[in-house]
Design a protein around this motif. Structure first.
Motif, PDB file in Angstrom:
ATOM      1  N   GLU A   1       0.833  -1.201   0.000  1.00  0.00           N
ATOM      2  CA  GLU A   1       0.000   0.000   0.000  1.00  0.00           C
ATOM      3  C   GLU A   1       0.873   1.259   0.000  1.00  0.00           C
ATOM      4  O   GLU A   1       0.567   2.239  -0.693  1.00  0.00           O
ATOM      5  CB  GLU A   1      -0.939  -0.013   1.196  1.00  0.00           C
ATOM      6  CG  GLU A   1      -2.090   0.955   1.098  1.00  0.00           C
ATOM      7  CD  GLU A   1      -3.081   0.599   0.006  1.00  0.00           C
ATOM      8  OE1 GLU A   1      -3.808   1.523  -0.440  1.00  0.00           O
ATOM      9  OE2 GLU A   1      -3.156  -0.577  -0.417  1.00  0.00           O
TER      10      GLU A   1
ATOM     11  N   LEU B   1      -2.837  -5.543  -1.804  1.00  0.00           N
ATOM     12  CA  LEU B   1      -3.192  -4.151  -1.555  1.00  0.00           C
ATOM     13  C   LEU B   1      -4.448  -4.048  -0.686  1.00  0.00           C
ATOM     14  O   LEU B   1      -5.393  -4.821  -0.846  1.00  0.00           O
ATOM     15  CB  LEU B   1      -3.434  -3.429  -2.873  1.00  0.00           C
ATOM     16  CG  LEU B   1      -2.182  -3.090  -3.696  1.00  0.00           C
ATOM     17  CD1 LEU B   1      -2.577  -2.706  -5.118  1.00  0.00           C
ATOM     18  CD2 LEU B   1      -1.398  -1.959  -3.027  1.00  0.00           C
TER      19      LEU B   1
ATOM     20  N   THR C   1      -8.060   1.829  -1.825  1.00  0.00           N
ATOM     21  CA  THR C   1      -8.295   3.236  -1.498  1.00  0.00           C
ATOM     22  C   THR C   1      -9.751   3.544  -1.147  1.00  0.00           C
ATOM     23  O   THR C   1     -10.082   4.681  -0.829  1.00  0.00           O
ATOM     24  CB  THR C   1      -7.867   4.130  -2.677  1.00  0.00           C
ATOM     25  OG1 THR C   1      -8.601   3.730  -3.843  1.00  0.00           O
ATOM     26  CG2 THR C   1      -6.376   3.997  -2.947  1.00  0.00           C
TER      27      THR C   1
ATOM     28  N   SER D   1      -3.645  -7.100  -7.182  1.00  0.00           N
ATOM     29  CA  SER D   1      -2.569  -6.215  -6.748  1.00  0.00           C
ATOM     30  C   SER D   1      -1.425  -6.218  -7.755  1.00  0.00           C
ATOM     31  O   SER D   1      -0.880  -5.159  -8.086  1.00  0.00           O
ATOM     32  CB  SER D   1      -2.063  -6.641  -5.368  1.00  0.00           C
ATOM     33  OG  SER D   1      -3.097  -6.589  -4.413  1.00  0.00           O
TER      34      SER D   1
END
Length: 220
Positions: free
Chosen positions: A113, A131, A134, A183
């Protein structure tokens, strides 16, 4: 909510004499001192190492797949801890262009991240991780994400010249293969030289393949 972070654990070469720096991020139940042992396994005496410590040995209390607002405060605190570790190496002699980032499990998620959001690292290694994302995306919870909903991955960082390595077992109890694949796709789109290593069978741990990949990146 924020975490009060313990002092960094340091090891390896003195940063002003090191060829490379390595920030290591432990997983749930681990410690900074434990993850520094990964650096020992690399057998590279010219690498300076720094490892932040999470309060209570955990970066967040739930799965990284949980809804965004449940994990965000903890993720932000973890990213700040990584930044502190990197800055410690920079202030004592290493440029960011020669600092790599590696983590295991929760630490792998944080490391990935950080790289996706902020960049400016030589390489990132997510060992049994993916990840965090967001924000929450539209869509129903799915078996592929262990009953959780999808996430958004709205990153604008340029990772050209950065190596990204992600590993996961095909049947990992904590990290869905789908999230590891997503990811890797994101890092590729951001311009990173990306490797996704999927091990067959069940498991959740650091493998010899992971050690070899990390050693190769720091032994150029």
């Amino acid at each position: 909510m924020s975490q009060h972070l313990a002092p960094l654990a340091l090891g390896g070469a003195a940063p002003d004499r090191a060829r490379y720096g390595l920030v290591l991020v432990h997983g749930r139940g681990g410690t900074a001192a434990d993850i520094l042992g990964l650096g020992d396994a690399l057998a590279l005496p010219d690498v300076a190492r720094a490892a932040p410590q999470a309060e209570g040995r955990s970066w967040w209390p739930t799965s990284f797949l949980a809804p965004h607002d449940q994990v965000t405060p903890f993720v932000e605190a973890g990213l700040s801890a990584i930044e502190e570790a990197i800055e410690t190496l920079v202030q004592t002699g290493l440029p960011r262009s020669r600092i790599a980032l590696a983590g295991f499990s929760q630490g792998a998620c944080l490391a990935l991240e950080y790289a996706a959001r902020r960049g400016d690292v030589m390489a990132v290694f997510g060992l049994s991780g993916g990840l965090v994302g967001t924000g929450d995306a539209e869509g129903r919870p799915s078996e592929a994400l262990y009953g959780h909903g999808p996430k958004r991955f709205d990153y604008s960082t340029s990772l050209k010249g950065t190596k990204a390595y992600i590993s996961v077992h095909d049947q990992d109890p904590h990290i869905p293969r789908q999230r590891a694949q997503d990811s890797a796709d994101i890092f590729h789109k951001l311009g990173a030289e990306t490797t996704l290593h999927i091990l067959q069978g069940a498991g959740h741990g650091i493998t010899e393949t992971d050690i070899t990949a990390l050693r190769a990146a720091l032994n150029q």
